[in-house]
Enzyme design. Sequence first.
Site, short mmCIF file in Angstrom:
data_model
loop_
_atom_site.label_atom_id
_atom_site.label_comp_id
_atom_site.label_asym_id
_atom_site.label_seq_id
_atom_site.Cartn_x
_atom_site.Cartn_y
_atom_site.Cartn_z
N GLN A 77 53.85 -24.92 11.77
CA GLN A 77 55.00 -25.15 11.37
C GLN A 77 55.36 -26.56 11.58
OE1 GLN A 77 56.06 -22.98 7.76
NE2 GLN A 77 58.28 -23.45 8.49
N GLU A 90 60.22 -31.21 4.30
CA GLU A 90 61.66 -31.06 5.40
C GLU A 90 61.79 -32.68 5.58
OE1 GLU A 90 60.82 -27.86 7.45
OE2 GLU A 90 62.25 -26.58 6.28
N ASP A 94 58.23 -24.20 15.45
CA ASP A 94 58.07 -22.62 14.32
C ASP A 94 56.39 -23.32 14.05
OD1 ASP A 94 58.79 -20.79 12.20
OD2 ASP A 94 59.72 -22.85 10.83
N GLU A 104 59.69 -20.37 17.35
CA GLU A 104 59.94 -19.85 16.17
C GLU A 104 59.14 -19.01 15.82
OE1 GLU A 104 62.82 -22.13 13.06
OE2 GLU A 104 61.61 -20.23 11.05
N LYS A 130 68.97 -17.39 7.04
CA LYS A 130 69.01 -18.26 5.66
C LYS A 130 69.38 -17.52 4.40
CE LYS A 130 64.46 -20.68 6.75
NZ LYS A 130 62.87 -20.20 6.84
P1 PGA Z 1 60.02 -22.28 4.34
O1 PGA Z 1 60.25 -22.38 5.59
O2 PGA Z 1 61.66 -22.93 3.63
O3 PGA Z 1 59.44 -22.98 3.37
O4 PGA Z 1 60.30 -20.62 4.20
C1 PGA Z 1 61.45 -23.07 6.38
C2 PGA Z 1 60.94 -21.90 8.14
O5 PGA Z 1 60.17 -21.38 7.76
O6 PGA Z 1 61.97 -22.73 8.59
ZN ZN Z 2 60.57 -20.76 10.08
#
Ligand code: PGA
Ligand code: ZN
Length: 422
Positions: free
Chosen positions: A165, A207, A242, A285, A337
């Site tokens: 990612q 992002e 990540d 991550e 989060k």
């Molecule tokens: P997400 O990804 O906000 O789309 O879930 C961020 C992450 O995986 O850290």
């Molecule tokens: Zn993540």
Amino acid sequence: MNIKKLLGYQVLDSRGRPTVAVTITLSDGSLHTARVPSGASTGAHEARELRDAGTTKAESFYAGKSVYSAVENINSKIAPKLLGHSLNLAAIDGLLVEVDPTPGHQVIGANATLATSLAVAKAAAHASGKSLVRYFQPEGALLLPMPMVNILSGGAHANRSLDIQDVLVVPHAASNFAEALSWIVAIRERAASDGKAHGVTHLVADEGGLGLSFPTTDDACEFVLSQIEELGLSGKVSLALDIASTQFFADHKYSLTTSGQVYSPDQFVEEILDLVTTYPISSIEDPFAEDDWASWSAFAASAPAHLQILGDDLFTTNLHRLERGIAEKSANAILIKANQNGLLTSTHRVLDHAHANNFATVVSARSGETEDSWLADIATSWRAQQIKVGSTHGSERTAKWNRLLELEATEETEFARPFKAL
Ligand code: PGA
Ligand code: ZN
């Protein structure tokens, strides 16, 4: 001072998708608004983000992503309970649990509860004559977090131009936050122009990272390392990955689409060990899928001691999952989060529990964000030591960086250096 009015309504996030906002009017006439973020690479164990079925005409314009039902829950179920209430965040979060005692806020939605909880925190800060950061930490030097910043994006955020990612950077040797950010901006600028020079067209991902295509994770790491080196920052800036591996785990196999390679869990543990010992990686991550606990523990037992092993989908900011991870030595760090959890006080409790058990914490934004900057205040006052906001691109990201720059300029601060061993 007390709550005179509490109103939920739908607004847009940085992807142009609906999200929830709450505005509280206090008895002194002041207004306090909070907006919640939304993920795309979401873990199965996150609190429930309530979205509409998309069946009515109004809902259909947002293709099933509207949040009218969460908003309705705020206005019909939450607001009547909170009117006239004094600004005690813990007590109000407790009331929200009474409204919906199901785990993960299944009935009223974690987007409804978090928007309310955040607006209450902002209103409470105002009532005590403080900024949000000073509401949570009234005195003493603020600990500004080390940024972990997205340079390359792939996976669910960039059309799978890269299997993993994100390739991120950590300016671990910077002496203050402003310097840290200046290094990151330089790396991103170089990566963008170098990408073009190589004839690679790129998109700006959800992002704000660069969606450059690379056949393998190694190629992506080498590309970012070459930018770091060209800037004379080798040894001062490390990589963070990540992997977001839940996204490509199925039938007990990790299947990479760009390289076409398929790994058993044991083979993937070896593959990740290889990666973290080949490159200067300070943090990794979600190297394994959200329920592949065995691979996490096996990896953690043989990973280099300096490596941060960070659980996002694994823990989903959930106390029970964190407790399991501590007991099984699955990782040594947790991504925090607030919308995976649904309430500010219980999110804070997860973070404190992590610190009490020597886990590092990284307070994180989501891929769908808003211009709201509360994340910078909570990351700082909760003394997380690290923050992850995406890239340095896009106002929903810079809102957080700029708030941290503001704190560094105006408050008594110190800069966290969580990677001293590097
Ligand atoms: P997400 O990804 O906000 O789309 O879930 C961020 C992450 O995986 O850290
Ligand atoms: Zn993540």
